[in-house]
Design an enzyme around this catalytic site. Structure first.
Site, PDB file in Angstrom:
ATOM      1  N   HIS A 142      51.323  -1.505  71.114  1.00  0.00           N
ATOM      2  CA  HIS A 142      51.388  -2.946  71.386  1.00  0.00           C
ATOM      3  C   HIS A 142      51.245  -3.137  72.900  1.00  0.00           C
ATOM      4  O   HIS A 142      51.911  -2.460  73.692  1.00  0.00           O
ATOM      5  CB  HIS A 142      52.735  -3.524  70.970  1.00  0.00           C
ATOM      6  CG  HIS A 142      53.018  -3.464  69.500  1.00  0.00           C
ATOM      7  ND1 HIS A 142      52.886  -4.554  68.679  1.00  0.00           N
ATOM      8  CD2 HIS A 142      53.430  -2.447  68.705  1.00  0.00           C
ATOM      9  CE1 HIS A 142      53.209  -4.214  67.440  1.00  0.00           C
ATOM     10  NE2 HIS A 142      53.559  -2.933  67.426  1.00  0.00           N
TER      11      HIS A 142
ATOM     12  N   GLY B  83      60.855   0.069  63.697  1.00  0.00           N
ATOM     13  CA  GLY B  83      60.096  -1.176  63.700  1.00  0.00           C
ATOM     14  C   GLY B  83      58.638  -1.016  63.294  1.00  0.00           C
ATOM     15  O   GLY B  83      57.862  -1.969  63.409  1.00  0.00           O
ATOM     16  N   GLN B  84      58.259   0.179  62.822  1.00  0.00           N
ATOM     17  CA  GLN B  84      56.853   0.396  62.460  1.00  0.00           C
ATOM     18  C   GLN B  84      56.577  -0.117  61.049  1.00  0.00           C
ATOM     19  O   GLN B  84      57.283   0.228  60.097  1.00  0.00           O
ATOM     20  CB  GLN B  84      56.503   1.894  62.546  1.00  0.00           C
ATOM     21  CG  GLN B  84      55.016   2.163  62.312  1.00  0.00           C
ATOM     22  CD  GLN B  84      54.630   3.622  62.548  1.00  0.00           C
ATOM     23  OE1 GLN B  84      55.500   4.488  62.748  1.00  0.00           O
ATOM     24  NE2 GLN B  84      53.345   3.900  62.514  1.00  0.00           N
TER      25      GLN B  84
ATOM     26  N   ASP C  70      46.988  -9.344  67.936  1.00  0.00           N
ATOM     27  CA  ASP C  70      47.978  -9.282  66.854  1.00  0.00           C
ATOM     28  C   ASP C  70      47.987 -10.627  66.116  1.00  0.00           C
ATOM     29  O   ASP C  70      47.946 -11.689  66.745  1.00  0.00           O
ATOM     30  CB  ASP C  70      49.363  -8.970  67.425  1.00  0.00           C
ATOM     31  CG  ASP C  70      50.338  -8.504  66.357  1.00  0.00           C
ATOM     32  OD1 ASP C  70      50.747  -7.334  66.401  1.00  0.00           O
ATOM     33  OD2 ASP C  70      50.682  -9.308  65.475  1.00  0.00           O
ATOM     34  N   ILE C  71      48.045 -10.573  64.772  1.00  0.00           N
ATOM     35  CA  ILE C  71      48.046 -11.834  64.012  1.00  0.00           C
ATOM     36  C   ILE C  71      49.372 -12.579  64.112  1.00  0.00           C
ATOM     37  O   ILE C  71      49.440 -13.750  63.758  1.00  0.00           O
ATOM     38  CB  ILE C  71      47.733 -11.660  62.500  1.00  0.00           C
ATOM     39  CG1 ILE C  71      48.466 -10.486  61.896  1.00  0.00           C
ATOM     40  CG2 ILE C  71      46.268 -11.651  62.210  1.00  0.00           C
ATOM     41  CD1 ILE C  71      48.478 -10.551  60.378  1.00  0.00           C
TER      42      ILE C  71
ATOM     43  N   HIS D  27      49.712   2.914  66.812  1.00  0.00           N
ATOM     44  CA  HIS D  27      49.099   1.862  67.638  1.00  0.00           C
ATOM     45  C   HIS D  27      50.037   1.525  68.777  1.00  0.00           C
ATOM     46  O   HIS D  27      51.258   1.668  68.678  1.00  0.00           O
ATOM     47  CB  HIS D  27      48.792   0.609  66.802  1.00  0.00           C
ATOM     48  CG  HIS D  27      49.961   0.126  66.000  1.00  0.00           C
ATOM     49  ND1 HIS D  27      50.324   0.715  64.816  1.00  0.00           N
ATOM     50  CD2 HIS D  27      50.851  -0.868  66.215  1.00  0.00           C
ATOM     51  CE1 HIS D  27      51.396   0.101  64.335  1.00  0.00           C
ATOM     52  NE2 HIS D  27      51.750  -0.864  65.180  1.00  0.00           N
TER      53      HIS D  27
ATOM     54  N   ASN E  40      56.118   1.531  68.147  1.00  0.00           N
ATOM     55  CA  ASN E  40      57.182   1.620  67.155  1.00  0.00           C
ATOM     56  C   ASN E  40      56.918   2.853  66.303  1.00  0.00           C
ATOM     57  O   ASN E  40      55.795   3.078  65.853  1.00  0.00           O
ATOM     58  CB  ASN E  40      57.194   0.356  66.282  1.00  0.00           C
ATOM     59  CG  ASN E  40      57.533  -0.888  67.082  1.00  0.00           C
ATOM     60  OD1 ASN E  40      58.387  -0.847  67.967  1.00  0.00           O
ATOM     61  ND2 ASN E  40      56.873  -1.992  66.780  1.00  0.00           N
TER      62      ASN E  40
HETATM   63  P1  AMP Z   1      54.249  -2.275  63.891  1.00  0.00           P
HETATM   64  O1  AMP Z   1      55.413  -3.055  63.352  1.00  0.00           O
HETATM   65  O2  AMP Z   1      54.526  -1.610  65.209  1.00  0.00           O
HETATM   66  O3  AMP Z   1      53.700  -1.320  62.844  1.00  0.00           O
HETATM   67  O4  AMP Z   1      53.127  -3.324  64.230  1.00  0.00           O
HETATM   68  C1  AMP Z   1      52.226  -3.798  63.278  1.00  0.00           C
HETATM   69  C2  AMP Z   1      51.604  -5.041  63.852  1.00  0.00           C
HETATM   70  O5  AMP Z   1      50.390  -5.288  63.182  1.00  0.00           O
HETATM   71  C3  AMP Z   1      52.454  -6.303  63.706  1.00  0.00           C
HETATM   72  O6  AMP Z   1      52.721  -6.827  65.008  1.00  0.00           O
HETATM   73  C4  AMP Z   1      51.577  -7.234  62.871  1.00  0.00           C
HETATM   74  O7  AMP Z   1      51.685  -8.581  63.271  1.00  0.00           O
HETATM   75  C5  AMP Z   1      50.196  -6.665  63.128  1.00  0.00           C
HETATM   76  N1  AMP Z   1      49.193  -6.877  62.100  1.00  0.00           N
HETATM   77  C6  AMP Z   1      49.315  -6.618  60.779  1.00  0.00           C
HETATM   78  N2  AMP Z   1      48.163  -6.892  60.140  1.00  0.00           N
HETATM   79  C7  AMP Z   1      47.292  -7.337  61.093  1.00  0.00           C
HETATM   80  C8  AMP Z   1      45.943  -7.792  61.071  1.00  0.00           C
HETATM   81  N3  AMP Z   1      45.242  -7.853  59.934  1.00  0.00           N
HETATM   82  N4  AMP Z   1      45.374  -8.177  62.225  1.00  0.00           N
HETATM   83  C9  AMP Z   1      46.068  -8.142  63.387  1.00  0.00           C
HETATM   84  N5  AMP Z   1      47.355  -7.706  63.474  1.00  0.00           N
HETATM   85  C10 AMP Z   1      47.959  -7.320  62.342  1.00  0.00           C
END
Ligand code: AMP
Length: 113
Positions: free
Chosen positions: A101, A92-93, A30-31, A99, A86
Site C-alpha cells: 500500500h 490485515g491482509q 485502491d477501490i 502488495h 499487511n
Molecule cells: P490488504 O487488506 O492488505 O490485503 O489490501 C487489499 C486491498 O485491496 C484493500 O485495500 C482493498 O480495498 C483493495 N482492493 C480489493 N479489490 C480491489 C480491486 N478490484 N481494485 C482495487 N483495489 C482493490
C-alpha cells in the site's frame, strides 16, 4: 495458488485504474481508499504473502520498494507518504497476493492501529 483479484487485474481480465506499470509490477488505485492517495503496488509474480517470499524474490522485493519511491516522486508526494504491507489475516491482509500500500495526502499517526 488460485488466481486472486490482483492476478486477474494483472492479466487485464478485470479492469483497474492502473497508474504505473513496468516489467515486474503494476500500481493501481485502491477501490476503498484510506487516504487521498492510496495505491497498491503489486508484483506480477503471485507471491501469497511477504512471509512466504523466497530468497530468489530478493531482487523483486527490492524492485518494488524502489518503484514505490519512484511513484511517490512522480506523484510529488515523496516528502510524506507511508508504505504498508499487511501480512496474514490478523495482520490485515485480505488479498493473498503480496502488495504494498502507498498512502499519501494526509498526516499519518503512529502507532498505526
Ligand atoms: P490488504 O487488506 O492488505 O490485503 O489490501 C487489499 C486491498 O485491496 C484493500 O485495500 C482493498 O480495498 C483493495 N482492493 C480489493 N479489490 C480491489 C480491486 N478490484 N481494485 C482495487 N483495489 C482493490
Amino acid at each position: 495458488m488460485a488466481d486472486t483479484i490482483f492476478t486477474k487485474i494483472i492479466n487485464k481480465q478485470v479492469p483497474a485504474d492502473i497508474v504505473y506499470e513496468d516489467e515486474f509490477c503494476l500500481a493501481i488505485k485502491d477501490i476503498n481508499p484510506q487516504a487521498p492517495v492510496h495505491l497498491l503496488l503489486i508484483p506480477k509474480k503471485p507471491i501469497a504473502m511477504l512471509s512466504t517470499a523466497k530468497p530468489e524474490d530478493q531482487a523483486l522485493l527490492g524492485h518494488l520498494l524502489l518503484a514505490a519511491g519512484k511513484i511517490a516522486r512522480e506523484l510529488k508526494v515523496d516528502g510524506a507518504f507511508r508504505v504498508v504491507i499487511n501480512n496474514g489475516k490478523d495482520g490485515g491482509q485480505a488479498v493473498f497476493h503480496v502488495h504494498i500500500h502507498i498512502l499519501a495526502g494526509r498526516p499519518f499517526r503512529w502507532p498505526p492501529g
